[in-house]
Design an enzyme around this catalytic site. Structure first.
Site, PDB file in Angstrom:
ATOM      1  N   HIS A  73      57.606  39.195  56.455  1.00  0.00           N
ATOM      2  CA  HIS A  73      57.475  37.557  56.866  1.00  0.00           C
ATOM      3  C   HIS A  73      58.209  37.786  58.094  1.00  0.00           C
ATOM      4  O   HIS A  73      58.593  36.436  58.417  1.00  0.00           O
ATOM      5  CB  HIS A  73      57.287  36.236  55.566  1.00  0.00           C
ATOM      6  CG  HIS A  73      58.966  37.701  55.251  1.00  0.00           C
ATOM      7  ND1 HIS A  73      58.773  38.656  54.191  1.00  0.00           N
ATOM      8  CD2 HIS A  73      60.145  37.205  54.891  1.00  0.00           C
ATOM      9  CE1 HIS A  73      59.920  38.275  53.152  1.00  0.00           C
ATOM     10  NE2 HIS A  73      61.154  38.095  53.280  1.00  0.00           N
ATOM     11  N   GLY A 119      52.303  41.787  54.456  1.00  0.00           N
ATOM     12  CA  GLY A 119      52.932  40.479  53.982  1.00  0.00           C
ATOM     13  C   GLY A 119      52.956  40.384  52.490  1.00  0.00           C
ATOM     14  O   GLY A 119      53.510  39.535  52.032  1.00  0.00           O
ATOM     15  N   HIS A 258      64.423  29.301  52.860  1.00  0.00           N
ATOM     16  CA  HIS A 258      64.024  30.634  53.432  1.00  0.00           C
ATOM     17  C   HIS A 258      62.486  30.090  53.955  1.00  0.00           C
ATOM     18  O   HIS A 258      61.639  29.115  53.261  1.00  0.00           O
ATOM     19  CB  HIS A 258      63.659  31.031  51.729  1.00  0.00           C
ATOM     20  CG  HIS A 258      62.032  32.321  51.697  1.00  0.00           C
ATOM     21  ND1 HIS A 258      62.856  33.582  52.113  1.00  0.00           N
ATOM     22  CD2 HIS A 258      60.868  32.406  51.919  1.00  0.00           C
ATOM     23  CE1 HIS A 258      61.686  33.872  52.025  1.00  0.00           C
ATOM     24  NE2 HIS A 258      61.027  33.430  52.158  1.00  0.00           N
ATOM     25  N   ARG A 315      30.528  62.654  39.023  1.00  0.00           N
ATOM     26  CA  ARG A 315      31.985  63.547  39.367  1.00  0.00           C
ATOM     27  C   ARG A 315      32.119  64.924  39.641  1.00  0.00           C
ATOM     28  O   ARG A 315      33.265  64.564  40.269  1.00  0.00           O
ATOM     29  CB  ARG A 315      33.073  62.672  37.913  1.00  0.00           C
ATOM     30  CG  ARG A 315      32.826  63.174  36.571  1.00  0.00           C
ATOM     31  CD  ARG A 315      33.665  62.994  35.796  1.00  0.00           C
ATOM     32  NE  ARG A 315      33.501  63.822  34.654  1.00  0.00           N
ATOM     33  CZ  ARG A 315      34.178  64.380  34.140  1.00  0.00           C
ATOM     34  NH1 ARG A 315      35.325  64.026  33.882  1.00  0.00           N
ATOM     35  NH2 ARG A 315      33.465  64.718  32.547  1.00  0.00           N
ATOM     36  N   SER A 342      39.392  65.515  35.986  1.00  0.00           N
ATOM     37  CA  SER A 342      38.611  64.622  35.722  1.00  0.00           C
ATOM     38  C   SER A 342      38.005  64.128  36.695  1.00  0.00           C
ATOM     39  O   SER A 342      37.021  63.363  36.360  1.00  0.00           O
ATOM     40  CB  SER A 342      39.350  62.885  34.429  1.00  0.00           C
ATOM     41  OG  SER A 342      39.723  63.301  33.311  1.00  0.00           O
ATOM     42  N   GLU A 363      49.660  54.754  40.976  1.00  0.00           N
ATOM     43  CA  GLU A 363      48.417  54.169  41.282  1.00  0.00           C
ATOM     44  C   GLU A 363      49.049  53.724  42.684  1.00  0.00           C
ATOM     45  O   GLU A 363      47.621  52.994  43.826  1.00  0.00           O
ATOM     46  CB  GLU A 363      47.250  53.947  40.949  1.00  0.00           C
ATOM     47  CG  GLU A 363      46.828  54.554  40.233  1.00  0.00           C
ATOM     48  CD  GLU A 363      47.436  54.198  39.087  1.00  0.00           C
ATOM     49  OE1 GLU A 363      48.331  54.053  38.744  1.00  0.00           O
ATOM     50  OE2 GLU A 363      47.124  55.212  37.486  1.00  0.00           O
ATOM     51  N   PHE A 388      41.494  52.038  37.445  1.00  0.00           N
ATOM     52  CA  PHE A 388      42.236  52.008  37.647  1.00  0.00           C
ATOM     53  C   PHE A 388      42.745  52.582  38.224  1.00  0.00           C
ATOM     54  O   PHE A 388      44.230  51.303  39.040  1.00  0.00           O
ATOM     55  CB  PHE A 388      43.513  52.987  36.843  1.00  0.00           C
ATOM     56  CG  PHE A 388      43.585  53.794  35.211  1.00  0.00           C
ATOM     57  CD1 PHE A 388      43.242  52.972  34.404  1.00  0.00           C
ATOM     58  CD2 PHE A 388      43.140  55.671  35.143  1.00  0.00           C
ATOM     59  CE1 PHE A 388      42.752  53.379  32.569  1.00  0.00           C
ATOM     60  CE2 PHE A 388      43.587  56.047  33.740  1.00  0.00           C
ATOM     61  CZ  PHE A 388      43.145  54.545  32.636  1.00  0.00           C
ATOM     62  N   ARG A 470      31.141  59.943  34.002  1.00  0.00           N
ATOM     63  CA  ARG A 470      31.645  60.883  33.264  1.00  0.00           C
ATOM     64  C   ARG A 470      30.476  61.792  33.084  1.00  0.00           C
ATOM     65  O   ARG A 470      31.038  63.181  32.983  1.00  0.00           O
ATOM     66  CB  ARG A 470      32.124  59.947  31.695  1.00  0.00           C
ATOM     67  CG  ARG A 470      32.664  61.589  31.252  1.00  0.00           C
ATOM     68  CD  ARG A 470      34.038  61.239  30.240  1.00  0.00           C
ATOM     69  NE  ARG A 470      33.960  62.015  29.155  1.00  0.00           N
ATOM     70  CZ  ARG A 470      33.065  62.312  27.909  1.00  0.00           C
ATOM     71  NH1 ARG A 470      32.061  61.325  27.566  1.00  0.00           N
ATOM     72  NH2 ARG A 470      33.102  62.793  26.891  1.00  0.00           N
TER      73      ARG A 470
END
Lengths: 616, 616
Positions: A73, A119, A258, A315, A342, A363, A388, A470
């Site tokens: 900002h 931002g 502010h 995967r 995994s 993450e 996730f 999976r």
């Protein structure tokens, strides 16, 4: 320039900067002047005190220092800095926040000196971490990354993810500048002006800390930046006490200002307080050493080898693809959140450990770091469980405004993961990544299509999400098959198909099994593999809708924002008859097949629905 | 019981617990035995060492201590604990991870002693914070909340949000138990067994820390819990060194065993290592004092007063509604992420400061805390900018599995916020909240409907999202109007409407303006206020679709997962002609009207499209 003269010059710069900060926000009628005034000296000292090294005519110079405003900002200050560097005129500053001006409310890529759009608070440091990782471990260039931080945003957990990991990677080329102006949007921050509260926490996280007791004193500020240069093997945080609204008596340290601008009358009262303002003063930015990274020439990718019919999890094919394709795309890097065994990013990591970054279970920082690496020309593939990525949705959302070349791979999609239960099931990831404006969303069913789609993702400049599963699934495509983005595969069809079943990932195999079962009863269905969930191959799907009595989408995902809605949206405004099979009951623990049945997204659910359609 | 006998008893319990942990995971063929074995003594000591106070026959007793497994994958230990308390049989344990068993892979509400569903790491402590806030500041009961934490999950920033805020609120009734077993899913954690690394960081955040050098020694563990009781005004973290896979030589401290179970043959090798196992041993859980909170009797809500036609922002009406309705719903509490002067939660906070919690800029912890408060019977309204709920999507996603009575209000929706630009614009919040399985999503256009919908949200038990707007909008509804969930309002209609325009929030006013403009040219349109985005009033919308040449949805949101798709999905499989107007260009800074025009979601875009439809 002698020291005293240099200080005098910096003070003159600061006075003019304050003038612009106030004037541009008053003309705009919105913006954050007080948050800009607190950090004016911190930034002027950095840019024009001989610290920051940047080739102004070549913002892309690989050895430029980098500056990110995490407190996004504070754009009045940000743009003013570059004006002082001679890159914006006073008239241009006065377009601030106007429609069409590159000087937007928060930094965006429409302004050429923005490294990454900010931002949403608490993200700049993670982006800086990515840029610093690049400098230290990939490009191996001596540039430094500076991040201006607000004190309020230190409440965000994402900051502490970055603080942990930056120390872990010993990023002495990453410098945070913490503007402790005491006041947040609606009142005092948790720690107010208690600099030691910040120091204690940040030092405990393994950073070198440098206190600046007067964040408006150029000698103190310059000394702090000079001390930064002497620190080895640790990231550095400058913690500076500042005054929000500094320079204007009725703004200084006042709550309630502010994000508020001065009225023209208030501006008239404020400006004389700045003292004499020299409109002509400009700063000089030091130039970087003209160093460039050693570029590795692309080579041919490895050969794609899979046995037809063999069962390979998508995967795993993802990991294989990264490893196979790396020679062709030497800018590829992989980041994973402590689940590489995994997601199978470990296949790449084992082959190219110097191009793999363990990001631990954090993450948000991982996505921010991926964005930072992308800003420096790398092609990051960021992986974790599909579920996730929801942890980093704000970072993913914000990334789009930096227009990065950034890839995501989410494994363990849907209820078909089985016994681990709903917490580990990605059931809203398609909705999340589809919601990114220009994203591409891919969902391969077999290993061959996975490999081809990873390749397509590498060739496409932009944000791409790849959803993997999976379970091992049989290879159904020949290695010659092509998978363009925005395409689909009609894998079963005849001249008298009753309905069209659209599957993707694991549900494609349910559709194929339903096809077999229905064939026994003399019913033909068309089966489409919608490997590209965004964009959807509208033409092919519409043709199938017209040739059959209805479309059935089958997805291992919640209904909202998923494949059913993607197909409807792609075909609109054409009226089509579409039946959506999706996960509509709260998922449980169980075997994959039990759960597909329970959720009515299995072969038997498809068979039932097709027969229902037949009966009309 | 004499001390030595008590220790002997605890050891016997631990041996049997290990037996069950190994046996139940081997029969299941999946699960996390090694992560359970490391914390066996820590949990047995807590539950059966005279520390934990819980009325086993009344899990809802308001003065029960609470235990949350933030490392939710340690369910073998979790269920075994309750079996040792006599609440599960050995046979029931052996149903672990079977389809239909209440003993799911990660804790869910199907098991009656689960406080909140966990399994996405780094969330349990924030839930515990909410429960502790309730104990200290609302119910004012002396219960303690314990949270079992894994060391890997300390990388999650969400943990540090909670650590900051728990110290801020002086929650001496919140106890973390950190199981430092050194190994994550794929290798060593960032700090391995360096207990001091954790202690330094956690103590710096204002927590009392207690080191347990041997997390398998009952005397050390009991002493630590006893020390907890003596700490005042600070939350407490027990930091215990443990061994992953403890008790089985070939599992102990071995990498590669995370989330892996023993084969039957391996189990046979392992069990004798536990020594003699007494299948009959059980633990005793202390009972809590029979204290109950002082309940405030509901009173009549305040009167709803607005001037017809006056312009009031829906965000302001949200704050007014909370304040007005509180007497009727005395369990209402409000949490806000340092933007209460923007969301207008401050109207409530100023009126009822003891029911308002400032959560600072830490949205993940805020949502977790909201969930914790909801588990204790409060009705939390959690507010921030719509855009910033993306920061807590994982917590929101996970919340649904705890089936909470939890409300969210996101302000500053869409491009119509104006100059602040895309970082502050909620443009994917509808997609996000629609993706929650049983959520309700509301989007009022005026102050009256906002007030009524807040009321409806209070009366509906479940997860509700309310989307509010920054700009003031005119009041169009009379205060007698009712707004049932799942309804909509046909605000303009005639017998010859060419098309139906579906707006919500700010776009309703664009639709109404388009109506006026088209009327001038003799074209009638139907206008619907879709204040309930989920569920959609399919019957009314379908009737409108049949009565007119097409539906036009107009939304200040990205297309994916938004109102257009919501309507299509609600009407499927009925074929309808639907045109979606949504935000499809990267938003900029500008005035609200400029941006609505730029994105083709303004009155003029609607008029153009209606005329196009007319021309066919």
């Amino acid at each position: 320039m002698p020291e005293a003269q240099k200080l005098e010059h910096l003070k003159k710069l600061a006075a003019l900067m304050r003038y612009y900060i106030l004037a541009m926000t008053t003309q705009a009628g919105s913006g954050h002047p007080t948050s800009s005034l607190s950090a004016t000296e911190l930034m002027a000292g950095l840019m024009f005190g001989g610290i920051f090294r940047f080739d102004l005519d070549n913002p892309e110079h690989p050895n430029n220092d980098r500056l990110i405003f995490s407190k996004g900002h504070a754009t009045p200050l940000f743009y003013t800095l570059w004006a002082m560097a001679g890159k914006l005129t006073a008239a241009e500053l006065m377009t601030y926040r106007h429609f069409g001006s590159p000087l937007e409310g928060h930094p965006t890529m429409s302004f050429p000196y923005t490294e990454a759009a900010t931002g949403s608070l608490g993200q700049g440091l993670s982006i800086g971490l990515g840029i610093a990782l690049n400098g230290k471990y990939l490009d191996k260039l001596p540039y430094t990354t500076y991040v201006l931080l607000g004190d309020s945003e230190m409440a965000e957990g994402s900051q502490w993810e970055t603080l942990q990991l930056a120390a872990h990677y010993k990023l002495d080329n990453l410098v945070g500048v913490l503007d402790v102006n005491r006041l947040g949007q609606r009142g005092e921050t948790q720690y107010g002006w208690d600099l030691l509260a910040y120091e204690e926490r940040i030092a405990a996280f393994g950073w070198e800390t440098i206190i600046v007791n007067d964040g408006h004193s150029f000698p103190e500020i310059i000394a702090a930046y000079q001390k930064v240069m002497t620190v080895a093997d640790k990231p550095i945080m400058i913690i500076a006490k500042t005054v929000k609204g500094k320079g204007v008596s009725f703004l200084e340290d006042q709550n309630g200002w502010h994000g508020k601008t001065l009225s023209p009358a208030e501006l008239e009262r404020a400006l004389p307080e700045l003292g004499p303002v020299d409109q002509s003063v400009r700063g000089v930015v030091s130039r970087p050493e003209d160093l460039k990274p050693v570029e590795v020439a692309p080579q041919a990718a490895g050969k794609l080898v899979y046995q037809p019919g063999a069962a390979v999890a998508t995967r795993k094919a993802y990991g294989n693809a990264l490893k196979r394709l790396y020679p062709q795309f030497p800018h590829l890097v992989s980041l994973d959140a402590e689940v590489s065994n995994s997601t199978y990013a470990e296949i790449f990591g084992d082959a190219y450990p110097q191009k793999f970054f363990e990001m631990y279970i954090a993450e948000q920082n991982m996505v921010g770091a991926g964005l930072g690496l992308a800003t420096r020309g790398k092609i990051p593939f960021v992986s974790t469980f599909a579920a996730f990525f929801s942890r980093a949705f704000d970072q993913i959302r914000m990334s789009q405004y930096s227009e990065p070349n950034l890839k995501f791979c989410g494994s363990h999609a849907g209820v078909s993961i089985g016994e681990d239960g709903p917490s580990q099931m990605g059931l809203e990831d398609l909705a999340m990544f589809r919601a990114i404006l220009d994203s591409v969303v891919l969902y391969p069913a077999d290993a061959v299509s996975t490999e081809r789609l990873v390749e397509a993702a590498l060739k496409h400049r932009g944000m791409v999400y790849i959803r993997t599963s999976r379970l091992a699934t049989p290879i159904i495509y020949s290695i010659e098959e092509e998978f363009p983005l925005g395409g689909c595969k009609v894998v079963r069809q005849s001249d008298n198909d009753l309905a069209t079943v659209i599957g993707a990932g694991v549900t494609l195999f349910e559709a194929l099994a339903a096809y077999e079962e229905l064939q026994q009863e003399g019913i033909n269905i068309r089966v489409i593999d919608l490997y590209s969930v965004k964009p959807v191959d509208a033409a092919t799907v519409l043709a199938a809708a017209k040739a059959t009595q209805g479309l059935i989408t089958v997805e291992d995902h919640y209904p909202a924002g998923g494949i059913g809605e993607a197909v409807m949206a792609a075909l609109a405004p054409n009226p089509v008859r579409l039946y959506s099979l999706a996960v509509t009951k709260k998922p449980k623990t169980g075997k994959p097949a039990e759960l597909l049945d329970y959720e009515d997204i299995s072969r038997s659910a498809i068979v039932r629905l097709v027969k229902q359609i037949k009966q009309g």
